[in-house]
Write a protein that holds these residues in place. Sequence first.
Motif, PDB file in Angstrom:
ATOM      1  N   ILE A 144      38.903  16.997  14.946  1.00 22.91           N
ATOM      2  CA  ILE A 144      39.218  16.155  16.112  1.00 22.91           C
ATOM      3  C   ILE A 144      40.707  16.177  16.414  1.00 22.91           C
ATOM      4  CG2 ILE A 144      39.078  13.866  17.137  1.00 22.91           C
ATOM      5  CD1 ILE A 144      36.761  13.208  15.346  1.00 22.91           C
ATOM      6  N   ILE A 145      41.034  16.442  17.679  1.00 18.06           N
ATOM      7  CA  ILE A 145      42.400  16.251  18.188  1.00 18.06           C
ATOM      8  C   ILE A 145      42.438  14.856  18.779  1.00 18.06           C
ATOM      9  CG2 ILE A 145      44.161  17.047  19.803  1.00 18.06           C
ATOM     10  CD1 ILE A 145      42.929  19.838  19.628  1.00 18.06           C
ATOM     11  N   MET A 146      43.108  13.948  18.081  1.00 15.60           N
ATOM     12  CA  MET A 146      43.098  12.529  18.459  1.00 15.60           C
ATOM     13  C   MET A 146      44.160  12.275  19.525  1.00 15.60           C
ATOM     14  SD  MET A 146      42.743  10.947  14.601  1.00 15.60           S
ATOM     15  CE  MET A 146      44.352  11.596  14.114  1.00 15.60           C
ATOM     16  N   ASP A 147      43.811  12.485  20.768  1.00 18.13           N
ATOM     17  CA  ASP A 147      44.779  12.436  21.863  1.00 18.13           C
ATOM     18  C   ASP A 147      44.573  11.185  22.709  1.00 18.13           C
ATOM     19  OD1 ASP A 147      46.903  13.363  23.340  1.00 18.13           O
ATOM     20  OD2 ASP A 147      45.677  14.627  24.635  1.00 18.13           O
ATOM     21  N   GLY A 148      45.676  10.696  23.281  1.00 19.02           N
ATOM     22  CA  GLY A 148      45.589   9.599  24.241  1.00 19.02           C
ATOM     23  C   GLY A 148      46.135   8.274  23.752  1.00 19.02           C
ATOM     24  N   ASN A 149      46.748   8.246  22.570  1.00 23.92           N
ATOM     25  CA  ASN A 149      47.315   6.983  22.084  1.00 23.92           C
ATOM     26  C   ASN A 149      48.418   6.465  23.008  1.00 23.92           C
ATOM     27  OD1 ASN A 149      45.664   7.004  19.836  1.00 23.92           O
ATOM     28  ND2 ASN A 149      47.209   7.876  18.478  1.00 23.92           N
ATOM     29  N   LEU A 179      34.675  21.088  17.549  1.00 26.95           N
ATOM     30  CA  LEU A 179      35.998  20.504  17.804  1.00 26.95           C
ATOM     31  C   LEU A 179      35.868  19.490  18.926  1.00 26.95           C
ATOM     32  CD1 LEU A 179      39.186  20.464  17.559  1.00 26.95           C
ATOM     33  CD2 LEU A 179      39.156  22.044  19.494  1.00 26.95           C
ATOM     34  N   ILE A 180      36.378  18.292  18.697  1.00 28.24           N
ATOM     35  CA  ILE A 180      36.397  17.239  19.710  1.00 28.24           C
ATOM     36  C   ILE A 180      37.839  16.964  20.093  1.00 28.24           C
ATOM     37  CG2 ILE A 180      35.855  14.821  20.201  1.00 28.24           C
ATOM     38  CD1 ILE A 180      33.702  15.012  17.979  1.00 28.24           C
ATOM     39  N   ARG A 181      38.105  16.899  21.402  1.00 28.16           N
ATOM     40  CA  ARG A 181      39.419  16.446  21.853  1.00 28.16           C
ATOM     41  C   ARG A 181      39.234  15.277  22.811  1.00 28.16           C
ATOM     42  NH1 ARG A 181      45.049  19.307  23.075  1.00 28.16           N
ATOM     43  NH2 ARG A 181      46.150  17.432  23.726  1.00 28.16           N
ATOM     44  N   THR A 182      39.955  14.203  22.556  1.00 27.84           N
ATOM     45  CA  THR A 182      39.861  13.022  23.401  1.00 27.84           C
ATOM     46  C   THR A 182      40.921  13.043  24.500  1.00 27.84           C
ATOM     47  OG1 THR A 182      41.286  11.782  21.870  1.00 27.84           O
ATOM     48  CG2 THR A 182      38.907  11.655  21.511  1.00 27.84           C
ATOM     49  N   SER A 183      40.812  12.127  25.425  1.00 31.48           N
ATOM     50  CA  SER A 183      41.778  11.847  26.509  1.00 31.48           C
ATOM     51  C   SER A 183      41.667  12.765  27.714  1.00 31.48           C
ATOM     52  CB  SER A 183      43.235  11.858  26.004  1.00 31.48           C
ATOM     53  OG  SER A 183      43.793  13.155  26.051  1.00 31.48           O
ATOM     54  N   GLY A 184      40.716  13.694  27.716  1.00 27.79           N
ATOM     55  CA  GLY A 184      40.501  14.525  28.902  1.00 27.79           C
ATOM     56  C   GLY A 184      41.341  15.772  28.988  1.00 27.79           C
ATOM     57  N   GLU A 185      42.237  15.992  28.022  1.00 23.24           N
ATOM     58  CA  GLU A 185      43.051  17.207  28.041  1.00 23.24           C
ATOM     59  C   GLU A 185      42.196  18.397  27.580  1.00 23.24           C
ATOM     60  OE1 GLU A 185      45.884  17.391  29.277  1.00 23.24           O
ATOM     61  OE2 GLU A 185      46.547  15.297  29.372  1.00 23.24           O
ATOM     62  N   LEU A 186      42.377  19.560  28.240  1.00 19.56           N
ATOM     63  CA  LEU A 186      41.526  20.723  27.979  1.00 19.56           C
ATOM     64  C   LEU A 186      42.323  21.846  27.327  1.00 19.56           C
ATOM     65  CD1 LEU A 186      39.576  20.743  31.383  1.00 19.56           C
ATOM     66  CD2 LEU A 186      38.970  19.570  29.255  1.00 19.56           C
ATOM     67  N   ASP A 234      36.839  12.229  28.138  1.00 18.38           N
ATOM     68  CA  ASP A 234      37.922  11.508  28.818  1.00 18.38           C
ATOM     69  C   ASP A 234      38.342  10.250  28.062  1.00 18.38           C
ATOM     70  OD1 ASP A 234      38.061  13.320  30.902  1.00 18.38           O
ATOM     71  OD2 ASP A 234      36.582  12.258  32.125  1.00 18.38           O
ATOM     72  N   VAL A 235      37.594   9.863  27.064  1.00 13.54           N
ATOM     73  CA  VAL A 235      37.904   8.647  26.300  1.00 13.54           C
ATOM     74  C   VAL A 235      39.216   8.826  25.541  1.00 13.54           C
ATOM     75  CG1 VAL A 235      37.127   7.122  24.429  1.00 13.54           C
ATOM     76  CG2 VAL A 235      35.458   8.093  26.035  1.00 13.54           C
ATOM     77  N   ASN A 236      40.145   7.883  25.700  1.00 15.98           N
ATOM     78  CA  ASN A 236      41.379   7.923  24.918  1.00 15.98           C
ATOM     79  C   ASN A 236      41.081   7.562  23.473  1.00 15.98           C
ATOM     80  OD1 ASN A 236      43.251   8.664  26.951  1.00 15.98           O
ATOM     81  ND2 ASN A 236      43.286   6.559  27.720  1.00 15.98           N
ATOM     82  N   TRP A 237      41.844   8.116  22.546  1.00 15.57           N
ATOM     83  CA  TRP A 237      41.521   7.964  21.141  1.00 15.57           C
ATOM     84  C   TRP A 237      41.367   6.501  20.686  1.00 15.57           C
ATOM     85  CZ3 TRP A 237      39.003  10.086  17.560  1.00 15.57           C
ATOM     86  CH2 TRP A 237      39.127   9.654  16.229  1.00 15.57           C
TER      87      TRP A 237
END
Length: 240
Positions: free
Chosen positions: A18-23, A187-194, A213-216
């Motif tokens: 997981i890329i924990m993005d969006g904090n 692989l999961i990436r949050t916050s909508g970044e591709l 699109d969910v922020n971490w």
Amino acid sequence: MTYKEKIDKARLPQHIAIIMDGNGRWAKERGFDRIVGHQNGVVSVRETTEAAAEIGIKYLTLYAFSTENWGRKKEEVDALMELLVDTIEKETPTLNKNNVRLLTIGDLKRLPEGAAKKMAKCLDDTAGNTGLSLVLALSYSSRWEITNAVKEICEEVKDGKLNPDDITADVISRHLDTKSIPDPDLLIRTSGELRISNFLLWQLAYTELYFTDVNWPDFRKENLYEAIYNFQQRERRFGK
């Protein structure tokens, strides 16, 4: 029916990264400093780890701090390191209670001495656990990892321990930080970044990618189960 109920337990991904993005985005939307987003992200780490352990995932890798993150403002880096140490100390008993083993990948020599010692103690305290392996990517970047592997292989060739003609994909894999860990299935990436942001570039060759699109800080158990359910609807071909 919840996503957890829809999941086929016989076809679980063995390894989820997981890329924990969006904090920072989460905090900005609420008028808070970025560190508040990171603090709330700890709740998501706890929820996601518990969810993965409950359902039977073997490996969960979290991109916690990249080598590029050292370039952020000193105040944020210092706060992140303090948060890391505090969280490790508080969560170690819970990891042991849930039979979770902690592992790390990355250039840990760059961590502050205090953080490195706390991390080493947690690794030692959880080493005997046999359930989920929680892998923290700290001071990590894939280009750093691959560069390091190339240097090690060159040294072996230089010392006559390895013939260049014998260098294979398996040889390279054995020189990566993840040599004892299977490649991620999902692989999961949050916050909508591709994008994958210099994370596990070698290991993600045949990984299924899932973007939300969910922020971490808002990511919860059901979000993980939704990603797993989505994964199970796909046909994996591994390049064939």
